[in-house]
Write an enzyme that holds these catalytic residues in place. Structure first.
Site, PDB file in Angstrom:
ATOM      1  N   ASN A 197      -2.930  -6.185 -15.951  1.00 39.48           N
ATOM      2  CA  ASN A 197      -1.760  -5.411 -15.529  1.00 39.48           C
ATOM      3  C   ASN A 197      -0.743  -6.338 -14.916  1.00 39.48           C
ATOM      4  O   ASN A 197      -1.074  -7.357 -14.316  1.00 39.48           O
ATOM      5  CB  ASN A 197      -2.149  -4.279 -14.567  1.00 39.48           C
ATOM      6  CG  ASN A 197      -2.054  -4.684 -13.110  1.00 39.48           C
ATOM      7  OD1 ASN A 197      -0.963  -4.702 -12.519  1.00 39.48           O
ATOM      8  ND2 ASN A 197      -3.177  -5.059 -12.515  1.00 39.48           N
TER       9      ASN A 197
ATOM     10  N   ASN B 194      -1.420  -6.976   1.589  1.00 32.94           N
ATOM     11  CA  ASN B 194      -1.586  -7.486   0.224  1.00 32.94           C
ATOM     12  C   ASN B 194      -0.804  -8.786   0.132  1.00 32.94           C
ATOM     13  O   ASN B 194       0.393  -8.786  -0.107  1.00 32.94           O
ATOM     14  CB  ASN B 194      -1.091  -6.441  -0.787  1.00 32.94           C
ATOM     15  CG  ASN B 194      -1.134  -6.951  -2.212  1.00 32.94           C
ATOM     16  OD1 ASN B 194      -1.626  -8.061  -2.464  1.00 32.94           O
ATOM     17  ND2 ASN B 194      -0.629  -6.159  -3.134  1.00 32.94           N
TER      18      ASN B 194
ATOM     19  N   CYS C 133      -0.892 -10.395  -4.524  1.00 34.93           N
ATOM     20  CA  CYS C 133      -0.466  -9.779  -5.784  1.00 34.93           C
ATOM     21  C   CYS C 133       0.095 -10.848  -6.720  1.00 34.93           C
ATOM     22  O   CYS C 133       1.097 -11.490  -6.394  1.00 34.93           O
ATOM     23  CB  CYS C 133       0.587  -8.705  -5.551  1.00 34.93           C
ATOM     24  SG  CYS C 133       1.124  -7.993  -7.114  1.00 34.93           S
TER      25      CYS C 133
ATOM     26  N   LYS D 238      -6.077  -8.709   2.263  1.00 37.34           N
ATOM     27  CA  LYS D 238      -6.587  -8.711   0.884  1.00 37.34           C
ATOM     28  C   LYS D 238      -6.318 -10.049   0.213  1.00 37.34           C
ATOM     29  O   LYS D 238      -5.180 -10.521   0.152  1.00 37.34           O
ATOM     30  CB  LYS D 238      -5.948  -7.582   0.081  1.00 37.34           C
ATOM     31  CG  LYS D 238      -6.485  -7.511  -1.331  1.00 37.34           C
ATOM     32  CD  LYS D 238      -6.460  -6.135  -1.872  1.00 37.34           C
ATOM     33  CE  LYS D 238      -6.932  -6.099  -3.299  1.00 37.34           C
ATOM     34  NZ  LYS D 238      -6.576  -4.842  -3.942  1.00 37.34           N
TER      35      LYS D 238
ATOM     36  N   THR E  42      -6.758  -9.263  -8.354  1.00 41.23           N
ATOM     37  CA  THR E  42      -6.994  -9.601  -9.760  1.00 41.23           C
ATOM     38  C   THR E  42      -6.917 -11.108 -10.023  1.00 41.23           C
ATOM     39  O   THR E  42      -6.284 -11.856  -9.281  1.00 41.23           O
ATOM     40  CB  THR E  42      -5.955  -8.896 -10.645  1.00 41.23           C
ATOM     41  OG1 THR E  42      -4.658  -9.195 -10.143  1.00 41.23           O
ATOM     42  CG2 THR E  42      -6.167  -7.401 -10.655  1.00 41.23           C
TER      43      THR E  42
HETATM   44  C1  LIG Z   1      -3.056  -1.093 -12.567  1.00 43.22           C
HETATM   45  C2  LIG Z   1      -3.450  -1.823 -11.316  1.00 43.22           C
HETATM   46  C3  LIG Z   1      -2.582  -1.836 -10.222  1.00 43.22           C
HETATM   47  C4  LIG Z   1      -2.908  -2.520  -9.053  1.00 43.22           C
HETATM   48  N1  LIG Z   1      -2.061  -2.497  -7.984  1.00 43.22           N
HETATM   49  C5  LIG Z   1      -2.424  -3.087  -6.818  1.00 43.22           C
HETATM   50  C6  LIG Z   1      -1.589  -3.000  -5.678  1.00 43.22           C
HETATM   51  O1  LIG Z   1      -0.525  -2.361  -5.676  1.00 43.22           O
HETATM   52  N2  LIG Z   1      -2.012  -3.633  -4.544  1.00 43.22           N
HETATM   53  C7  LIG Z   1      -3.192  -4.323  -4.463  1.00 43.22           C
HETATM   54  O2  LIG Z   1      -3.528  -4.860  -3.400  1.00 43.22           O
HETATM   55  N3  LIG Z   1      -4.010  -4.398  -5.540  1.00 43.22           N
HETATM   56  C8  LIG Z   1      -3.651  -3.800  -6.698  1.00 43.22           C
HETATM   57  N4  LIG Z   1      -4.506  -3.867  -7.776  1.00 43.22           N
HETATM   58  C9  LIG Z   1      -5.774  -4.615  -7.657  1.00 43.22           C
HETATM   59  C10 LIG Z   1      -6.962  -3.700  -7.322  1.00 43.22           C
HETATM   60  O3  LIG Z   1      -6.766  -3.043  -6.089  1.00 43.22           O
HETATM   61  C11 LIG Z   1      -8.281  -4.503  -7.274  1.00 43.22           C
HETATM   62  O4  LIG Z   1      -8.208  -5.474  -6.246  1.00 43.22           O
HETATM   63  C12 LIG Z   1      -8.584  -5.233  -8.577  1.00 43.22           C
HETATM   64  O5  LIG Z   1      -8.158  -4.474  -9.689  1.00 43.22           O
HETATM   65  C13 LIG Z   1     -10.073  -5.565  -8.727  1.00 43.22           C
HETATM   66  O6  LIG Z   1     -10.885  -4.414  -8.707  1.00 43.22           O
HETATM   67  P1  LIG Z   1     -11.326  -3.597 -10.053  1.00 43.22           P
HETATM   68  O7  LIG Z   1     -11.856  -4.618 -11.025  1.00 43.22           O
HETATM   69  O8  LIG Z   1     -12.339  -2.606  -9.601  1.00 43.22           O
HETATM   70  O9  LIG Z   1     -10.080  -2.938 -10.576  1.00 43.22           O
HETATM   71  C14 LIG Z   1      -4.168  -3.192  -8.967  1.00 43.22           C
HETATM   72  C15 LIG Z   1      -5.036  -3.166 -10.063  1.00 43.22           C
HETATM   73  C16 LIG Z   1      -4.713  -2.483 -11.223  1.00 43.22           C
HETATM   74  C17 LIG Z   1      -5.692  -2.466 -12.368  1.00 43.22           C
END
Ligand SMILES: Cc1cc2nc3c(=O)[nH]c(=O)nc-3n(C[C@H](O)[C@H](O)[C@H](O)COP(=O)(O)O)c2cc1C
Length: 309
Positions: free
Chosen positions: A66, A125, A128, A169, A197
């Site tokens: 993403n 955060n 990002c 984070k 991510t």
């Molecule tokens: C579509 C999408 C949007 C995300 N937006 C944010 C965000 O706004 N802030 C943040 O700290 N992490 C964001 N993340 C990261 C997730 O919170 C998480 O740290 C990361 O996806 C790993 O976990 P997962 O594999 O279970 O998704 C986003 C992830 C995805 C997939």
């Protein structure tokens, strides 16, 4: 099942990850939101942000990329239009905040949230990967959480601005997660959340073009789980504050890996898009595992990894 993050007590250790659960209203028809340990909001910034142009998601083997770019309505609209309904759910609401490049904006955001009673905690955060230079897409911006001194300075100044529980984070795009987690702890963070991510890229071979408009994006989902579990374990061995573990958790078994590695709390992210009930299924699954294994308290499982010597 209850665990503590600093002075915040959660009735269970399962929450939903920022950016994958909207402002919770989107999930109201699918699950009983009251069952969750906590809800983390989509990251909020001082001013509204449109995010990056489409396409900004694509599927990958065992995950997704993403490049949303922190689309959000800004703190004013969030507090007026989104927060009241969130606060009524009756579970702790953790507000995630970020700034594109100005550490002072973090302070301004924190000062605003500090006055709001029902904000249970603030998540910084600083990890990002999707805030882009749209003119030069190959330019790699350094994140605050890629630099231990910058992490220390930011957390320290935010710490001075609020007594609320602070979660930092972190990014997995570093060579030593321990170094960054220690900096956050030393600066007064109550907990660290890991991982955000992993930076990745996918190419459409017919068009010979990137699948995402801004070329690179953040990889999430089961593909990143082994990296996340490793980082939780490394951090657990070095720091004393609680760890909120996430990265590819889709079911009870994957959640349990994180607790055993040392996470006090786990967060469900990408799985929410595949199975909106994943988080609540994990809550009952973990309870069942504890009962079956005669473990009276989840805290007895956390960090219970056994390594033969
Ligand atoms: C579509 C999408 C949007 C995300 N937006 C944010 C965000 O706004 N802030 C943040 O700290 N992490 C964001 N993340 C990261 C997730 O919170 C998480 O740290 C990361 O996806 C790993 O976990 P997962 O594999 O279970 O998704 C986003 C992830 C995805 C997939």
């Amino acid at each position: 099942m209850s665990v503590n993050i600093g002075k915040l007590k959660l009735k269970n250790p399962v929450m939903v990850a920022s950016g994958t659960f909207g402002y919770a209203e989107e999930f109201r028809d699918f699950i009983d939101l009251k069952k969750l340990g906590a809800i983390v909001t989509k990251t909020i910034t001082l001013k509204p942000r449109q995010g990056n142009p489409a396409p900004r998601t694509c599927e990958t083997p065992a995950g997704m990329l993403n490049s949303i770019g922190l689309e959000n309505p800004g703190i004013d609209v969030f507090l007026k239009e989104k927060f009241p309904a969130l606060a009524k759910i009756g579970v702790p609401v953790i507000v995630s905040i970020a700034s594109e490049h100005d550490p002072d904006e973090f302070i301004q955001l924190v000062k605003r949230l500090d006055k709001v009673n029902n904000v249970a905690a603030i998540e910084l955060n600083i990890s990002c990967p999707n805030i882009k230079d749209l003119k030069d897409k190959s330019k790699v911006k350094t994140l605050i959480s890629q630099d231990k001194d910058a992490t220390y300075r930011l957390v320290k100044s935010v710490r001075r601005a609020t007594k609320k529980v602070l979660i930092t984070k972190l990014s997995p795009n570093v060579s030593s997660i321990v170094e960054i987690a220690s900096a956050a702890q030393d600066a007064g963070s109550d907990a660290v959340a890991l991982i955000n991510t992993l930076t990745g890229m996918s190419i459409d071979i017919q068009k010979r073009a990137p699948k995402l408009s801004v070329v690179t994006g953040g990889l999430s989902g089961p593909a990143i789980r082994p990296v996340a579990v490793r980082m939780v374990w490394e951090a657990y061995n070095k720091i004393d504050i609680p760890i909120i573990g996430m990265g590819g958790i889709i079911d009870t078994a994957s959640a349990l890996e994180f607790f055993i590695a040392g996470a006090s709390v786990i967060s469900v992210g990408t799985a929410n898009f595949i199975n909106p009930s994943a988080s609540v299924e994990i809550i009952s699954g973990v309870q069942k595992y504890l009962r079956q294994n005669n473990i009276k308290d989840i805290n007895g499982l956390i960090g219970g990894l056994e390594i033969e010597t």
